[in-house]
Design an enzyme around this catalytic site. Structure first.
Site, PDB file in Angstrom:
ATOM      1  N   CYS A 122       0.809  -1.221   0.000  1.00  0.00           N
ATOM      2  CA  CYS A 122       0.000   0.000   0.000  1.00  0.00           C
ATOM      3  C   CYS A 122       0.842   1.269   0.000  1.00  0.00           C
ATOM      4  O   CYS A 122       0.313   2.365  -0.190  1.00  0.00           O
ATOM      5  CB  CYS A 122      -0.943  -0.007   1.196  1.00  0.00           C
ATOM      6  SG  CYS A 122      -2.025  -1.453   1.259  1.00  0.00           S
ATOM      7  N   HIS A 259      -3.351   6.756   2.415  1.00  0.00           N
ATOM      8  CA  HIS A 259      -3.763   5.456   1.870  1.00  0.00           C
ATOM      9  C   HIS A 259      -5.173   5.150   2.355  1.00  0.00           C
ATOM     10  O   HIS A 259      -5.483   5.294   3.540  1.00  0.00           O
ATOM     11  CB  HIS A 259      -2.785   4.375   2.312  1.00  0.00           C
ATOM     12  CG  HIS A 259      -3.286   2.983   2.126  1.00  0.00           C
ATOM     13  ND1 HIS A 259      -3.847   2.551   0.943  1.00  0.00           N
ATOM     14  CD2 HIS A 259      -3.328   1.921   2.985  1.00  0.00           C
ATOM     15  CE1 HIS A 259      -4.193   1.286   1.075  1.00  0.00           C
ATOM     16  NE2 HIS A 259      -3.907   0.879   2.296  1.00  0.00           N
ATOM     17  N   ASN A 290     -10.252  -0.669  -0.142  1.00  0.00           N
ATOM     18  CA  ASN A 290      -8.800  -0.602  -0.065  1.00  0.00           C
ATOM     19  C   ASN A 290      -8.219  -1.177  -1.346  1.00  0.00           C
ATOM     20  O   ASN A 290      -8.295  -2.379  -1.582  1.00  0.00           O
ATOM     21  CB  ASN A 290      -8.330  -1.397   1.163  1.00  0.00           C
ATOM     22  CG  ASN A 290      -6.823  -1.438   1.310  1.00  0.00           C
ATOM     23  OD1 ASN A 290      -6.078  -1.084   0.401  1.00  0.00           O
ATOM     24  ND2 ASN A 290      -6.356  -1.881   2.460  1.00  0.00           N
TER      25      ASN A 290
END
Length: 334
Positions: A122, A259, A290
């Site tokens: 990420c 993020h 996500n």
């Protein structure tokens, strides 16, 4: 005395354009609840996620990247053949080799640029952005295409109550090029390898290949509470260090693009950093989920497209995830 000729790059680098692609299929929490014992209320309260996008067989890692890249190039006003390097951050391209970056470079008509993949979870967009900045300043490439792309639906265990609702698919891309003034700040990045087991693939490929076919396909798993505590308490410190490295304070920010892992993490970071009310905060996780390396450029693209952020705004971006790795920097939005 060295005989090596010094490089002649640009004094600085900046993001010139951004583009994103979200798969056409929108998946609400109700679909996730078909395979786990939970509720829409629980998922929303724990993660802030209401929907996510899942890719069709045709929406491959390469196909989504090509779409996002085309938009970024158009936004930057840069022709494909001007791209000197293509950097792709992904954990869901299933060929160990060759890198998917080479296929993407060919499909967008970039000619023969340097092309390679990176694996930084990420935090991958921040890593790619830092590499791109270095290439432009060093002179190895005038324009660099940085792509974050994931098909995490391929790596999701739909029976895992802790992670089944988290992940989505998509691609985000930016074009990085020369600048006459600083527009990408110093990167504060690093890793904490002692915590590498908190987010991981359930079965390594070599072990999976040795099974008799009865094993589940490898998926991503994580120790949710440990990751949450690390993200909330440690990443706010890294974000502050990035502000300090850029020589600005939270009051100087216009936009915060963390993020898109979890709404609770985002809200906790905003509180810890004491961001002023005027700072626009990306909360794309609610409808996109996500998307790992794609989450920051996708969120950036949406903020600009909707007018929530504007060209020239000063933004703090920070990615963090499996490894555990992280990268934060301050940028001027394209």
């Amino acid at each position: 005395m060295s005989k090596i000729k010094p490089a002649k790059g640009s004094p600085y680098a900046r993001i010139l354009g951004v583009g994103g692609y979200r798969p056409t299929r929108v998946v609400p929490n109700e679909v996730i609840l078909e395979t786990i014992d939970s509720s829409d209320e629980w998922i929303r309260s724990r993660s802030g996620i209401a929907t996510r996008h899942w890719a069709s067989p045709q929406e491959t890692v390469a196909a989504m990247s090509v779409e996002a890249s085309g938009k970024a190039l158009a936004d930057a006003g840069v022709a494909p053949e001007q791209i000197g390097a293509v950097i792709v951050s992904t954990v869901s391209h299933f060929k160990q080799t060759p890198a998917i970056a080479t296929e993407i470079a060919h499909r967008i008509g970039a000619g023969r640029p340097a092309a390679f993949d990176i694996s930084a979870g990420c935090a991958g967009f921040g890593y790619g952005l830092t590499l791109a900045k270095g290439l432009v300043v060093e002179g190895s490439a005038e324009y660099v295409l940085v792509i974050g792309v994931e098909r995490l639906s391929d790596l999701t265990d739909l029976e895992d109550r802790a992670t089944a609702f988290l992940f989505g698919d998509g691609a985000g891309a930016v074009v990085v090029g020369p600048s006459d003034e600083p527009a990408i700040g110093p990167t504060v990045w690093g890793s904490e390898g002692d915590k590498s087991e908190t987010i991981k693939q359930t079965v390594p490929w070599d072990e999976y290949l040795g099974k008799d076919g009865g094993e589940k396909f490898p998926a991503i798993t994580q120790e949710g509470q440990a990751v949450f505590r690390w993200a909330v308490f440690e990443m706010a410190k890294v974000a502050q260090q990035a502000l300090d490295a850029a020589g600005i304070t939270a009051d100087d920010l216009d936009v915060f693009i963390p993020h898109q892992a979890n709404m609770r993490i985002i809200d906790s970071m905003v509180k810890t950093l004491k961001l002023p009310e005027h700072v626009t905060v990306a909360r794309d996780v609610e409808t996109t989920g996500n998307t790992s390396a794609a989450s920051i450029p996708l969120a950036m693209e949406r903020l600009l497209a909707t007018g929530a952020a504007k060209s020239g705004d000063t933004a703090l971006v920070i990615g963090f995830g499996a490894g555990l790795v992280y990268a934060a920097t301050v940028v001027t939005l394209p």
